[in-house]
Scaffold this active site. Structure first.
Site, PDB file in Angstrom:
ATOM      1  N   ASP A 113      -5.704 -12.255  -5.339  1.00  0.00           N
ATOM      2  CA  ASP A 113      -5.210 -11.783  -4.061  1.00  0.00           C
ATOM      3  C   ASP A 113      -5.147 -12.904  -3.027  1.00  0.00           C
ATOM      4  O   ASP A 113      -5.877 -13.894  -3.126  1.00  0.00           O
ATOM      5  CB  ASP A 113      -6.172 -10.697  -3.553  1.00  0.00           C
ATOM      6  CG  ASP A 113      -5.458  -9.663  -2.711  1.00  0.00           C
ATOM      7  OD1 ASP A 113      -4.246  -9.806  -2.491  1.00  0.00           O
ATOM      8  OD2 ASP A 113      -6.124  -8.713  -2.282  1.00  0.00           O
ATOM      9  N   GLN A 135      -7.940  -8.727  -8.477  1.00  0.00           N
ATOM     10  CA  GLN A 135      -6.629  -9.210  -8.060  1.00  0.00           C
ATOM     11  C   GLN A 135      -6.700 -10.696  -7.766  1.00  0.00           C
ATOM     12  O   GLN A 135      -7.704 -11.177  -7.251  1.00  0.00           O
ATOM     13  CB  GLN A 135      -6.201  -8.493  -6.772  1.00  0.00           C
ATOM     14  CG  GLN A 135      -6.036  -7.003  -6.920  1.00  0.00           C
ATOM     15  CD  GLN A 135      -5.686  -6.362  -5.592  1.00  0.00           C
ATOM     16  OE1 GLN A 135      -6.341  -6.619  -4.581  1.00  0.00           O
ATOM     17  NE2 GLN A 135      -4.664  -5.520  -5.591  1.00  0.00           N
ATOM     18  N   HIS A 166      -4.065 -13.249   1.426  1.00  0.00           N
ATOM     19  CA  HIS A 166      -3.444 -12.702   2.629  1.00  0.00           C
ATOM     20  C   HIS A 166      -3.047 -13.836   3.541  1.00  0.00           C
ATOM     21  O   HIS A 166      -3.853 -14.710   3.822  1.00  0.00           O
ATOM     22  CB  HIS A 166      -4.390 -11.715   3.306  1.00  0.00           C
ATOM     23  CG  HIS A 166      -4.640 -10.522   2.435  1.00  0.00           C
ATOM     24  ND1 HIS A 166      -5.710 -10.457   1.580  1.00  0.00           N
ATOM     25  CD2 HIS A 166      -3.908  -9.402   2.231  1.00  0.00           C
ATOM     26  CE1 HIS A 166      -5.634  -9.325   0.889  1.00  0.00           C
ATOM     27  NE2 HIS A 166      -4.558  -8.669   1.260  1.00  0.00           N
ATOM     28  N   HIS A 218       0.696  -9.777   1.994  1.00  0.00           N
ATOM     29  CA  HIS A 218      -0.232  -9.599   0.867  1.00  0.00           C
ATOM     30  C   HIS A 218       0.511 -10.140  -0.336  1.00  0.00           C
ATOM     31  O   HIS A 218       1.662  -9.793  -0.536  1.00  0.00           O
ATOM     32  CB  HIS A 218      -0.498  -8.130   0.535  1.00  0.00           C
ATOM     33  CG  HIS A 218      -0.908  -7.263   1.673  1.00  0.00           C
ATOM     34  ND1 HIS A 218      -2.150  -6.697   1.745  1.00  0.00           N
ATOM     35  CD2 HIS A 218      -0.248  -6.845   2.768  1.00  0.00           C
ATOM     36  CE1 HIS A 218      -2.228  -5.953   2.840  1.00  0.00           C
ATOM     37  NE2 HIS A 218      -1.086  -6.023   3.479  1.00  0.00           N
ATOM     38  N   ARG A 248     -10.579   1.441  -7.915  1.00  0.00           N
ATOM     39  CA  ARG A 248      -9.754   2.591  -7.557  1.00  0.00           C
ATOM     40  C   ARG A 248      -9.940   3.691  -8.596  1.00  0.00           C
ATOM     41  O   ARG A 248      -9.999   3.411  -9.785  1.00  0.00           O
ATOM     42  CB  ARG A 248      -8.273   2.191  -7.493  1.00  0.00           C
ATOM     43  CG  ARG A 248      -8.048   1.142  -6.428  1.00  0.00           C
ATOM     44  CD  ARG A 248      -6.611   0.747  -6.301  1.00  0.00           C
ATOM     45  NE  ARG A 248      -6.497  -0.395  -5.423  1.00  0.00           N
ATOM     46  CZ  ARG A 248      -5.373  -1.050  -5.169  1.00  0.00           C
ATOM     47  NH1 ARG A 248      -4.251  -0.634  -5.745  1.00  0.00           N
ATOM     48  NH2 ARG A 248      -5.358  -2.079  -4.361  1.00  0.00           N
TER      49      ARG A 248
END
Length: 628
Positions: free
Chosen positions: A363, A361, A365, A494, A343
């Site tokens: 991460d 991350q 889902h 998330h 980013r």
RNA sequence: GCCGAGAUAGCUCAGCUGGUAGAGCAACGCAUUCGUAAUGCGUAGGUCGUCGGUUCGAAUCCGAUUCUCGGCUCCA
């Protein structure tokens, strides 16, 4: 907390509360600061000057920049004001009188607006000291001489009312205490905090490096830092396996069309690295005489495709979900990945490991049926709590971000939101930690729970997050086959319990001040031979430890033991093993242990190995030594 | 991105008003072989962030640029 009379965020949040004595001192010091600034720079327009958690600030509008020299002059003038022992006097006035006073003082630019913030019916007061007076609800100390210990700390820019489209003012930060000793103590604490700063510790212990030539906000993990990250990832990974997650991998780039579908590309372009466009395409466009703005338009319109460094992992995981037909029996499907995203953060925001442009991350889902929402959220929160408790992190706060019912920026049905918000609320209650609800802080696609921790300087960083999403399943037309043989839309969660490995490690470095628990420490044991004749014995011991996957090294310096110990201490080694003739003869080791001081002394080698293996596998936290 | 400050050896820093660099720690070498936070001596290491300008002469003054720091704004 002080009253926010001149309210930073919202004047609706004005809560009249008594100031603590310390806040009175700080607030009064801010007024003295303004008094001094006006004496030195009579054309200055004043904005506001409230006390803060550790001091105070005042915002000024003037052309002369506050250089360190100017700051010194201001501080000297403040001392004069204090010496004059001016009385702080409260004057209550009507709105008309207030306007008149402000105009007389020539402070119309900001003070009139601040006056408007005071609701009808509420008292309007000024506080006067000497020649100075300021619109202010109070309260203050009685005389300026009550200010015994203050210091101006730094100058910063700040926008009027915190709005970047407003003029930028100059803010002077300072702090004040009841006594000189307390002030000195505070300044010392700031120095101490600096030493714990992950940027310093990271360099000293060789954990990470950010290189100008590589790019701003792009972290190079050095060998020692990589070990910490690997251990954390392994830890998380094993928990994921226990909790029924499936781990996946996805690439760092994807087609623009993917991120057009998810909405990330059109909506968050400003905070993305620019798209990657194929060479052939570029040269063709160049031939056509395409300008940069044409190119930008074509990208927006989707007339040309390209690739994007992924700003989010979710579109990739969604495509994995969508790659097969899903039955309600398959749900929940939990796809996890240590996924690296990129980013384009504003340059002024970058900060060590805590705010970067490329980060990984932890991460995942979750795709689920609506009725599974609460259980799954609870599972996510449980994981966060486990991680925090294993690492001994108790100083965090939990924020439940809900929608603002009056706004229409949200996607999804109100009923679904109600359900999700309630599910979050219920789940967070099972956490048994304090939390606060913040209305209007939800993402447009769903409510969320965030975990926020403070760094050594008191700045807050968001770490873990659990977010409900109604938007992406819709955008990607996700479905599963229900027991009724009909297609149904799954709900998505998330979640990232660490947030990002970079930020989390940064916070962790400061949390432990570099003195990690043994399971995380890059070097777990250092062997200190008494003299060079024992180097072979040291090597032997080193091999033994290595065979058992204990990260160890031998200090081969030819100095005195004291010097080796000192080096081991500054390197924050959890366990130092001193190997002398005595130990070799007895088959023992002499231990000096930072993480387990009660083990200090001589013990059989087997015993030592058993203890340390147990310490590592149990992820024991360091035990505090009295002095350090 | 904005305001302000800064960038000198691997690290921390000194170098006043212009006369081409210095300390401590670290590193390396030699000596030392030592029992729980610093053994001694020596050596090496810098085109002073980069690029321009002013000047007989620039680490020092000016401009631009890169990066860092403190805030502000932002953070899907």
């Amino acid at each position: 907390m002080a009253l926010q009379e001149t309210g930073c965020r919202s004047s609706r949040l004005v809560i009249m509360k008594e100031m603590t004595p310390l806040e009175e001192i700080r607030h009064s010091t801010a007024h003295v600061l303004a008094t001094a600034v006006l004496r030195l720079f009579p054309d200055t327009q004043l904005d506001i000057g409230p006390p803060t958690e550790s001091g105070f600030y005042y915002d000024f509008d003037l052309e002369t920049p506050f250089t360190p020299e100017v700051l010194e002059a201001i501080e000297a003038e403040m001392k004069k004001v204090i010496k004059e022992n001016q009385r702080f006097e409260r004057i209550e006035v009507s709105r008309e009188e207030a306007i008149k006073i402000i105009k007389e003082m020539g402070q119309e630019r900001y003070k009139l607006g601040r006056l408007d913030d005071i609701p009808e019916g509420e008292a309007i007061s000024f506080y006067r000291n000497g020649e100075f007076s300021d619109l202010c609800a109070g309260t203050h100390v009685s005389y300026t001489k009550k200010i015994k210990a203050f210091k101006l700390l730094q100058v910063a820019g700040s926008y009027h009312r915190g709005d970047a489209s407003n003029k930028q003012l100059q803010r002077i930060y300072g702090t004040a205490f009841a006594t000189k000793d307390e002030l000195a103590e505070h300044l010392e604490r700031l120095e101490e905090a600096k030493k714990r700063d992950h940027r310093n510790v990271g360099r000293e212990l060789g954990l990470f490096h950010i290189d100008e030539m590589v790019g701003q906000g792009l972290v190079l993990w050095k060998p020692n830092g990589a070990i910490i990250r690997q251990e954390l990832e392994a830890f998380i990974s094993s928990e994921l396996n226990k909790q029924g997650y499936s781990q996946v991998y996805s690439p760092h780039v994807g087609k623009l069309d993917l991120f057009r579908a998810s909405g990330h590309f059109p909506y968050y372009q400003d905070s993305q690295y620019p798209p990657i466009i194929h060479r052939d395409c570029l040269s063709e466009l160049a031939k056509e005489g395409c300008s940069c703005s044409d190119l930008s338009n074509k990208l927006d319109e989707g007339e040309i495709d390209g690739y994007l460094l992924k700003p989010m992992n979710c579109p990739m995981h969604i495509r994995i979900f969508k790659s097969e037909q899903r039955s309600y029996r398959d749900l929940p499907i939990r796809l996890a990945e240590f996924g690296t995203v990129y980013r384009w953060e504003q340059s002024g925001e970058l900060n060590g490991m805590t705010r970067v442009r490329g980060f990984t991350q932890d991460d995942a889902h979750l795709f689920l049926r609506e009725e599974q929402l609460q259980d799954e959220i609870q599972g996510c929160l449980g994981l966060v709590k486990l991680v925090f408790s294993v690492l001994g992190m108790s100083d965090y706060r939990v924020r439940v971000s809900l929608r603002d019912p009056d706004s229409d920026k949200y996607v999804g049905e109100a009923a679904a939101w109600d359900k999700a918000e309630e599910a979050l609320r219920q789940a967070v209650k099972t956490l048994d930690v304090e939390y606060e609800e913040e209305i209007g802080e939800a993402a447009f696609y769903g409510p969320k729970i965030d975990f926020v921790v403070r760094d050594v300087i008191g700045r807050e960083w968001q770490l873990g997050t659990v977010q409900v999403d109604y938007n992406l399943p819709e955008r990607f037309d996700l479905s599963y086959v229900g027991s009724d043989n009909q297609d149904h839309r799954p709900v998505m969660i998330h979640r990232a319990p660490f947030g990002s490995m970079e930020r989390f490690c940064g916070v962790l470095i400061e949390h432990f001040g570099g003195a990690f628990p043994t399971w995380l420490a890059p070097e777990q044991v250092r062997i200190l031979p008494m003299n060079d004749d024992l180097l072979d014995n040291a090597e032997e011991l080193l091999n033994e430890l290595k065979q058992r996957q204990i990260r160890a090294s031998v200090d081969r310096q030819s100095g005195k033991l004291g010097a080796k110990i000192r080096k081991g201490e500054t390197d924050k080694i959890p366990h130092m093993v001193i190997l002398g003739q005595r130990e070799v003869e007895d088959g023992k080791v002499s231990l000096r242990s930072r993480n387990n001081p009660e083990w200090d002394g001589s013990l059989p080698l087997d015993e030592f190995i058993a203890r340390i293996e147990n310490e590592i596998s149990s992820k024991a936290l360091p035990k505090q030594r009295e002095s350090s």
